[in-house]
Structures are given as C-alpha cells and as structure tokens.
Scaffold this active site. Sequence first.
Site, PDB file in Angstrom:
ATOM      1  CE  LYS A   1      59.739  50.122  39.456  1.00  0.00           C
ATOM      2  NZ  LYS A   1      58.381  49.192  39.330  1.00  0.00           N
TER       3      LYS A   1
ATOM      4  CB  SER B   1      55.294  40.708  44.171  1.00  0.00           C
ATOM      5  OG  SER B   1      56.456  41.427  43.724  1.00  0.00           O
TER       6      SER B   1
ATOM      7  CG  HIS C   1      52.249  40.247  40.695  1.00  0.00           C
ATOM      8  ND1 HIS C   1      52.770  41.479  41.798  1.00  0.00           N
ATOM      9  CD2 HIS C   1      52.572  39.815  39.535  1.00  0.00           C
ATOM     10  CE1 HIS C   1      54.294  40.841  40.282  1.00  0.00           C
ATOM     11  NE2 HIS C   1      53.957  39.992  39.983  1.00  0.00           N
TER      12      HIS C   1
ATOM     13  CD  GLU D   1      56.483  47.644  37.411  1.00  0.00           C
ATOM     14  OE1 GLU D   1      56.630  46.817  38.388  1.00  0.00           O
ATOM     15  OE2 GLU D   1      56.823  48.876  38.277  1.00  0.00           O
TER      16      GLU D   1
ATOM     17  CG  ASN E   1      28.714  54.963  29.146  1.00  0.00           C
ATOM     18  OD1 ASN E   1      29.686  55.111  29.224  1.00  0.00           O
ATOM     19  ND2 ASN E   1      27.637  55.305  28.440  1.00  0.00           N
TER      20      ASN E   1
ATOM     21  NE  ARG F   1      48.926  43.776  42.523  1.00  0.00           N
ATOM     22  CZ  ARG F   1      47.899  43.255  43.370  1.00  0.00           C
ATOM     23  NH1 ARG F   1      46.172  43.386  43.662  1.00  0.00           N
ATOM     24  NH2 ARG F   1      48.586  43.396  45.283  1.00  0.00           N
TER      25      ARG F   1
ATOM     26  CE  LYS G   1      57.941  48.372  46.060  1.00  0.00           C
ATOM     27  NZ  LYS G   1      59.012  47.567  45.900  1.00  0.00           N
TER      28      LYS G   1
ATOM     29  CB  THR H   1      61.321  41.958  40.322  1.00  0.00           C
ATOM     30  OG1 THR H   1      59.982  41.236  41.128  1.00  0.00           O
ATOM     31  CG2 THR H   1      60.920  43.152  39.681  1.00  0.00           C
TER      32      THR H   1
END
Length: 493
Positions: free
Chosen positions: A186, A387, A335, A213, A132, A303, A342, A182
């Site tokens: 994707k 990565s 990661h 991911e 909170n 992540r 990038k 990877t």
Amino acid sequence: MSAQEIHAEATDITGNAKKRYSAGVLKYRQMGYWQPDYVPSETDTICLFRITPQDGVDPVEAAAAVAGESSTATWTVVWTDRLTACDSYRAKAFRVDPVPGTPGQYFCWVAYDIILFEEGSIANITASLIGNVFSFKPLKAARLEDIRMPNALIKTFKGPPCGLIVERERLDKFGRPLLGATTKPKLGLSGRNYGRVIYEGLKGGLDFMKDDENINSQPFMHWRDRFLYVMEGVNKASAATGEVKGSYLNVTGATMEDIYERAEFAKELGSVVIMVDLIIGWSAIQSIGNWARKNDMIVHMHRAGHGTYTRQKNHGVSFRVMAKWLRLAGVDHLHTGTAVGKLEGDPMTVQGYYNVCRDSYTKQDLPRGLFFDQDWCDTKKVMPVASGGIHAGQMHQLIDLFGDDVILQFGGGTIGHPAGIQAGAVANRVALECMVKARNEGKDIKNEGPEILKKAAQTCTPLKQALDTWGDITFNYTSTDTSDFAVTPGVSA
Ligand SMILES: O=C(COP(=O)(O)O)[C@H](O)[C@H](O)COP(=O)(O)O
Ligand SMILES: [Mg+2]
C-alpha cells in the site's frame, strides 16, 4: 397503552393548541411526532431506523423522539413552532415493530416532508437523518437501516458523472466483468517502481490498476511523481495490448484545492479515471462529481472507514443507505464488498448493495435487507467493485453472485503471484474468460466452477500456479451485518 390510546392522547393534545404550546416539557409523541394513522405522501422521504431504547423507555416514545430530534424538535415546547407550518415540518413516526428474534430492538418508520431538505444536498440530508439523533440519551443505540427517497428529491441530484453504460462504451469492453488490482504494498514504493507494477498488471490482462486508499502524497512518492509514472505504465500497456486501460489516480488531498489540482493533472496526462476516498466527505464528493461531469472523467469511490459506522447491526448507518446516497452524490465506481473475500459481507446483504447501485427500480427485498421500493428515475448506474482478499480460485463464485456489471479487483491476488505480476494478471484474465464462456454455454458454474478452472489451468501455467498457491484460501467467518428476514412476505424464497 395501546396504539389507539396513544393516538387519542396525542390528538387530544395537538387538537388543543393552548395545552400543546404551553411552556414546559411534553412527551415527543404528545408534541405530534407519533402519528400511527399517518399515510406517507408520494413526496415524503421514509426512513427505517432500528432502535434500542434504554431500559424502561417506551419504544413508541423513543420512535417519536427519533422523528422529533431528526426534524424540528427540542427537549421542551417552544412557542416559535407556531411561526412555522409546524404540522408539515414535523417528521412523523408512524409504525413501530419489534425486531424479529431480537428482544429490546425495534424497527421504527419515520416520514419526512420534502420541505425539510435542501435540493441536491446529501450533506443536508445527513445532518438531519444521521445527525444529533444518534447521540440521544434515551436510546442505547440507533441505526438507519434503509431509506426511500421520493422521485421529486431524487431528480434534484445529478448522479454518476459517467455511469456504467457509458463507461463500457468509453472503454470498449462488453459482456464480462472488468478486472482490476490494487497496487501493493500500500505504501512505500518509489514512483518508478510503482509505475512498473501498473504496467505489468495492465499488460498481463487487467483493465484497471488502482491506488490504495491511503496513498496520497507521502515523502517516498509525491503525487506528481506517482501520476507521471502511472500514466507512463498505462500508455505503454495500452499500446502493447491494443486495449483501453486505466489506473485510478487517487486525487484525495487535504483540501478541495489540492483535490482539484490533482484531478486537473490527471486529466492533462490523459487518464480516463480518478479516485477519491469516502473520507473526503459529502460536499467534496458532490464537488468532484461536478468536476468529473464537466471533464468526462470516471470517478472511482473507495470506501475506507465505512466499517466504523456501517458494520455493527445495532448502531450506525447501513451501507445500503450509504450506497443510495453515493449514487445520487455522483460516483461511477463504488466498493460494495465481495461476500467471499477478507472483509465483512454476508452474501445476500452484499447483493442488496449491488442492486442499489445497478437497479433502474429497486423492489422491496427483505432477505437482501431492502425494506423499500425505490424508483431511481433514470439516475445513471454505478459500477460496483468487488475487492478485498479475492483470488482467481473464486471466479465462479464471484460471477455467480454478482453477474457481469462489476469490477473484480485482485490486489494481493495479482501482485502476490509466485511467477510475478504479469503472471498474476494472466491468471485472473484466463480464469474470468473461461468462466464467462462456460456460463454463456449454459454450464452450472456455481457447482462446476472448480472443475472448469482446473481444466483451463492445464493449458495456462500462471492459472495453475495461482490455484496451487491460493486455491484453498477462504475467509469463513460469521457475518456481523445480516438480514432479519428470511423471505419477503408474499414472495416465495
Ligand atoms: O486494498 C484493498 C484490497 O486489496 P487486496 O485485493 O490485496 O485484498 C482495498 O482497500 C479493499 O478492497 C477495501 O475494501 P472494500 O472493497 O470492502 O471497501
Ligand atoms: Mg486497500
């Protein structure tokens, strides 16, 4: 008001129980949440928050409010405090410093008694420390910059299921960074085409391939199909190269039942590694860590999404805190950024995350954003993963920045190779091995790296093609998350 006056006022009020516990509203510092003389004990957790109080709000009162709202306080006096050992349960803000060169922002140090946290539960720690308090109106913004956890708390966590030393033994790979990629695109590949990409990458010389991911079980490729074709590719590549190979099978799913079902199938197929994404949440991460510990499985942690709350310097949580919690929660790979690729990452700040993953004892290192010493009490080490937009032409920089205990992952930088995926993998493996050799021979790879790569490319066409394609690609943008200190006091730079 000086610190002494504030302290005198707070002592006067807390010393007078009638006044302190009369119904009504008191300032947080009057309720005992500001204690400038407090000396944290060995079993306290210490947090460093960066706070931006609203205009006109006293920074000391804001710090006391952070301590209050992240531990026991509410906005008014409650008599039920007196049914508790409230002096211990209250968190104590004990130091407030202006952030160097940033008007309006303050660092505040808060100590929490060990009694406040359930043992072995990151969910419980986060509900207090990043709960909170982050919505509290008198603060424009707040960020948990760093945390020091006491040995007694650290020992209640089981940590990485495998850890980087045992991982190297299981893989039988030593003395160099590991290589991965990877799978791209994707989304959208069918199982059979996907399995082909896995085989090509591993056969060409990578140690690992990786699900992205956001690949779970979409209509174009259900998870069982993916797992079957991926493992066919892994097994064929292992047989062809004589090396242990792996592919992070992403077991992330909608429910814990789905996650366990996928993990069990990965095990049944003989995979050495599974993957989950940060978005599954703390309790799910600790649960899959327990499962992996029982089943001798390596856990790769992606992540995705962390940047929504870790990237901006004035609000959220630093990734160094996330990395500390993830090491305790129980992941083997994490990661942690590339610095040169990038995605966001100041080199020194990123090195700080790597240290948190791999140190036996983390020393205070302000230029790397590390405010506290942290004893890891023999908690296993996490293998960091670099990565995101990296390529063979940066090999010298990556090894110079991160050393050997790291997985270097080139997704586009393998699959986008002009001569195909195997050629991309060959380029990365040759770049890695020539750079490790040069470093071991005592060469200054940071400066001589481009020459070393060029020379190796004379006898390796895939490396030449990689350098011709990507050699000039850089991502030179200003980092958002940088340290506020150039040097740690008492330590020369
Ligand atoms: O898909 C990629 C990288 O692909 P490519 O190699 O083609 O850029 C990963 O999702 C990022 O590494 C995540 O970022 P981070 O590692 O910072 O969490
Ligand atoms: Mg990705």
